[in-house]
Design an enzyme around this catalytic site. Structure first.
Site, PDB file in Angstrom:
ATOM      1  N   THR A 100      17.759  -8.008 -38.703  1.00 44.79           N
ATOM      2  CA  THR A 100      16.933  -8.081 -39.720  1.00 44.79           C
ATOM      3  C   THR A 100      17.578  -7.369 -40.965  1.00 44.79           C
ATOM      4  O   THR A 100      17.707  -6.211 -40.964  1.00 44.79           O
ATOM      5  CB  THR A 100      15.812  -7.386 -39.438  1.00 44.79           C
ATOM      6  OG1 THR A 100      15.121  -7.962 -38.241  1.00 44.79           O
ATOM      7  CG2 THR A 100      14.506  -7.620 -40.574  1.00 44.79           C
ATOM      8  N   LYS A 175      10.959 -14.208 -41.728  1.00 41.59           N
ATOM      9  CA  LYS A 175      10.917 -12.947 -40.786  1.00 41.59           C
ATOM     10  C   LYS A 175      10.151 -11.670 -41.751  1.00 41.59           C
ATOM     11  O   LYS A 175       9.017 -11.321 -41.146  1.00 41.59           O
ATOM     12  CB  LYS A 175      12.288 -12.169 -40.325  1.00 41.59           C
ATOM     13  CG  LYS A 175      12.285 -10.746 -39.994  1.00 41.59           C
ATOM     14  CD  LYS A 175      11.937 -10.713 -38.530  1.00 41.59           C
ATOM     15  CE  LYS A 175      11.811  -9.297 -38.250  1.00 41.59           C
ATOM     16  NZ  LYS A 175      11.563  -8.788 -36.895  1.00 41.59           N
ATOM     17  N   LYS A 250      11.083  -0.200 -42.582  1.00 44.08           N
ATOM     18  CA  LYS A 250      12.281  -0.867 -43.005  1.00 44.08           C
ATOM     19  C   LYS A 250      11.887  -2.236 -43.460  1.00 44.08           C
ATOM     20  O   LYS A 250      12.388  -2.844 -44.428  1.00 44.08           O
ATOM     21  CB  LYS A 250      13.218  -0.899 -41.721  1.00 44.08           C
ATOM     22  CG  LYS A 250      14.556  -1.735 -42.110  1.00 44.08           C
ATOM     23  CD  LYS A 250      15.496  -2.075 -40.895  1.00 44.08           C
ATOM     24  CE  LYS A 250      16.058  -3.180 -40.964  1.00 44.08           C
ATOM     25  NZ  LYS A 250      17.007  -3.745 -39.904  1.00 44.08           N
TER      26      LYS A 250
HETATM   27  P1  NAD Z   1      19.836  -0.198 -32.221  1.00 42.12           P
HETATM   28  O1  NAD Z   1      20.096   0.897 -33.074  1.00 42.12           O
HETATM   29  O2  NAD Z   1      19.198   0.206 -30.792  1.00 42.12           O
HETATM   30  O3  NAD Z   1      20.972  -1.083 -32.107  1.00 42.12           O
HETATM   31  C1  NAD Z   1      22.087  -1.294 -33.098  1.00 42.12           C
HETATM   32  C2  NAD Z   1      23.457  -1.073 -32.528  1.00 42.12           C
HETATM   33  O4  NAD Z   1      24.516  -1.546 -33.312  1.00 42.12           O
HETATM   34  C3  NAD Z   1      23.709   0.425 -32.001  1.00 42.12           C
HETATM   35  O5  NAD Z   1      23.687   0.362 -30.598  1.00 42.12           O
HETATM   36  C4  NAD Z   1      24.757   0.646 -32.797  1.00 42.12           C
HETATM   37  O6  NAD Z   1      25.845   1.545 -32.332  1.00 42.12           O
HETATM   38  C5  NAD Z   1      25.523  -0.566 -33.191  1.00 42.12           C
HETATM   39  N1  NAD Z   1      26.434  -0.699 -34.149  1.00 42.12           N
HETATM   40  C6  NAD Z   1      26.360  -0.141 -35.547  1.00 42.12           C
HETATM   41  N2  NAD Z   1      27.237  -0.232 -36.393  1.00 42.12           N
HETATM   42  C7  NAD Z   1      28.234  -1.048 -35.434  1.00 42.12           C
HETATM   43  C8  NAD Z   1      29.635  -1.307 -35.556  1.00 42.12           C
HETATM   44  N3  NAD Z   1      30.338  -1.310 -36.800  1.00 42.12           N
HETATM   45  N4  NAD Z   1      30.182  -2.124 -34.726  1.00 42.12           N
HETATM   46  C9  NAD Z   1      29.769  -2.114 -33.329  1.00 42.12           C
HETATM   47  N5  NAD Z   1      28.318  -1.719 -33.187  1.00 42.12           N
HETATM   48  C10 NAD Z   1      27.769  -1.120 -34.090  1.00 42.12           C
HETATM   49  O7  NAD Z   1      18.792  -1.201 -33.099  1.00 42.12           O
HETATM   50  P2  NAD Z   1      17.786  -2.297 -32.399  1.00 42.12           P
HETATM   51  O8  NAD Z   1      16.501  -1.918 -32.262  1.00 42.12           O
HETATM   52  O9  NAD Z   1      18.772  -2.996 -31.208  1.00 42.12           O
HETATM   53  O10 NAD Z   1      17.846  -3.280 -33.705  1.00 42.12           O
HETATM   54  C11 NAD Z   1      18.785  -4.167 -33.991  1.00 42.12           C
HETATM   55  C12 NAD Z   1      18.107  -5.177 -35.282  1.00 42.12           C
HETATM   56  O11 NAD Z   1      17.309  -5.893 -34.694  1.00 42.12           O
HETATM   57  C13 NAD Z   1      17.801  -4.458 -36.404  1.00 42.12           C
HETATM   58  O12 NAD Z   1      18.053  -4.904 -37.402  1.00 42.12           O
HETATM   59  C14 NAD Z   1      16.388  -4.284 -36.270  1.00 42.12           C
HETATM   60  O13 NAD Z   1      15.666  -4.267 -37.442  1.00 42.12           O
HETATM   61  C15 NAD Z   1      16.162  -5.668 -35.526  1.00 42.12           C
HETATM   62  N6  NAD Z   1      14.915  -5.689 -34.793  1.00 42.12           N
HETATM   63  C16 NAD Z   1      14.690  -4.716 -33.812  1.00 42.12           C
HETATM   64  C17 NAD Z   1      13.226  -5.116 -33.289  1.00 42.12           C
HETATM   65  C18 NAD Z   1      12.928  -3.628 -32.271  1.00 42.12           C
HETATM   66  O14 NAD Z   1      11.676  -3.791 -31.745  1.00 42.12           O
HETATM   67  N7  NAD Z   1      13.922  -2.755 -31.822  1.00 42.12           N
HETATM   68  C19 NAD Z   1      12.628  -5.844 -33.250  1.00 42.12           C
HETATM   69  C20 NAD Z   1      12.896  -7.174 -34.080  1.00 42.12           C
HETATM   70  C21 NAD Z   1      14.036  -6.974 -34.864  1.00 42.12           C
END
Ligand code: NAD
Length: 318
Positions: A100, A175, A250
């Site tokens: 997102t 979204k 966010k």
């Molecule tokens: P998260 O922090 O658990 O996962 C993100 C991952 O990206 C982390 O493990 C981090 O180490 C990795 N990362 C960051 N920079 C990196 C790089 N340069 N190379 C490789 N890996 C890298 O976050 P999440 O909850 O999985 O959310 C991910 C996305 O999904 C976000 O944009 C969030 O807004 C969206 N989202 C989350 C939810 C939810 O309920 N968690 C729901 C809908 C959408």
């Protein structure tokens, strides 16, 4: 031929999404900066690469699931220390960003991909961590419809619904508009329950009325902010998310950015809701489900009624 998939970002969402692809028989190569995410992904049948660049080298499709727009743009175009993913793959590779991110960042990502000779979609999701694990996410997709058609079977493996929203940026726009409705309606439902409590209406009675009347909405009937009426809602489990308040803050911030990007004025509730979720997150509520905003509203209501009583007493004395 079954496409080979690279999956970058194996966190709360990306981990189970990649696991579902591997379970369905796709060859998935993954990378994440966090060692714990890598260990879990390995256990789920994902081949782990040494870097994001090596993960994508042989891929036909590259999926990213990252915290914010800057992570996506930095990976796509590279930094002084590392090659960008867009230059590390064969021309015509399909990039699908499921993170997102801001509409403006999504447009930049599409432009970078096009100028590197790659194809790209944005496909942010709703459904949360539970939906990612169960393979029941909804994808809101922006980009070319021919690329959407190619991505179809992959998205179907990770979700139960996909909506083609239009050209570049339309998926992110849909979204954040949805989450603006969600954030505002949760505040409305919470204020109504706090008012009901003050006026002596039981939570069950208020739920019984509103869930069958024009106040009906998802925030009420699926994620009810008071314990009892909806047994599965986070209010029954100490507000464990669900959808964390920090993520709601966010997404509402992204909606504010989109308004500014489109040259529009914030006419009221979106901005107010952003402030409320930000304050609640900063005040220790970041990891609580966003329905815990009811606690901030209840506390504020109690504070203001004490202040009113003090003012009334002071007037009486005078
Ligand atoms: P998260 O922090 O658990 O996962 C993100 C991952 O990206 C982390 O493990 C981090 O180490 C990795 N990362 C960051 N920079 C990196 C790089 N340069 N190379 C490789 N890996 C890298 O976050 P999440 O909850 O999985 O959310 C991910 C996305 O999904 C976000 O944009 C969030 O807004 C969206 N989202 C989350 C939810 C939810 O309920 N968690 C729901 C809908 C959408």
């Amino acid at each position: 031929m079954t496409p080979r998939i690279a999956f970058i970002g194996l966190g709360h969402m990306g981990g189970p999404m990649a696991a579902n692809l591997a379970k369905a028989g796709y060859e998935v190569t993954g990378f994440d900066l966090a060692a714990s995410s890598l260990d879990q992904a390995r256990d789920n049948g994902i081949r782990i690469a040494e870097s994001a660049v090596t993960a994508v080298e042989a891929a036909d499709v590259v999926i990213t699931m990252l915290p914010a727009g800057r992570h996506v743009l930095e990976l796509y175009s590279g930094t002084a220390d590392s090659l960008g993913l867009l230059s590390a793959v064969s021309p015509g590779t399909l990039f699908i960003d499921c993170s997102t991110i801001a509409v403006a960042d999504a447009l930049s990502a599409h432009a970078l991909a096009a100028s590197a000779g790659q194809r790209s979609l944005e496909a942010p999701v709703s459904g949360g961590v539970a939906g990612a694990a169960a393979g029941t996410l909804t994808f809101m997709v922006g980009g070319l419809d021919a690329d959407f058609a190619q991505a179809g079977p992959i998205l179907d493996t990770m979700g139960k619904r996909k909506v083609y929203c239009g050209g570049s940026g339309a998926g992110q726009a849909a979204k954040i508009c949805n989450n603006m409705i969600l954030g505002i309606t949760m505040i409305a439902v919470s204020e109504a329950f706090v008012l009901g409590e003050q006026l002596g209406v039981s939570n069950d009675a208020l739920f019984d009325v509103t869930s069958h009347a024009s106040g009906q909405c998802w925030a009420l009937t699926s994620n009810c902010p008071v314990p009892g009426p909806v047994p599965g809602s986070p209010a029954n489990h100490d507000f464990r998310p669900g959808f964390a308040s920090a993520l709601m803050a966010k997404d509402l911030g992204l909606a504010a950015d989109a308004l500014a990007f489109a040259g529009l004025q914030d006419v009221g509730l979106g901005g107010r809701a952003t402030d409320m979720y930000r304050a609640f997150s900063d005040d220790g509520g970041a990891d609580k489900d966003f329905s815990a905003i009811i606690n901030a509203i209840r506390a504020q209501t109690a504070e203001s009624s004490i202040a009113d009583q003090r003012a009334a007493t002071a007037t009486d004395v005078a």
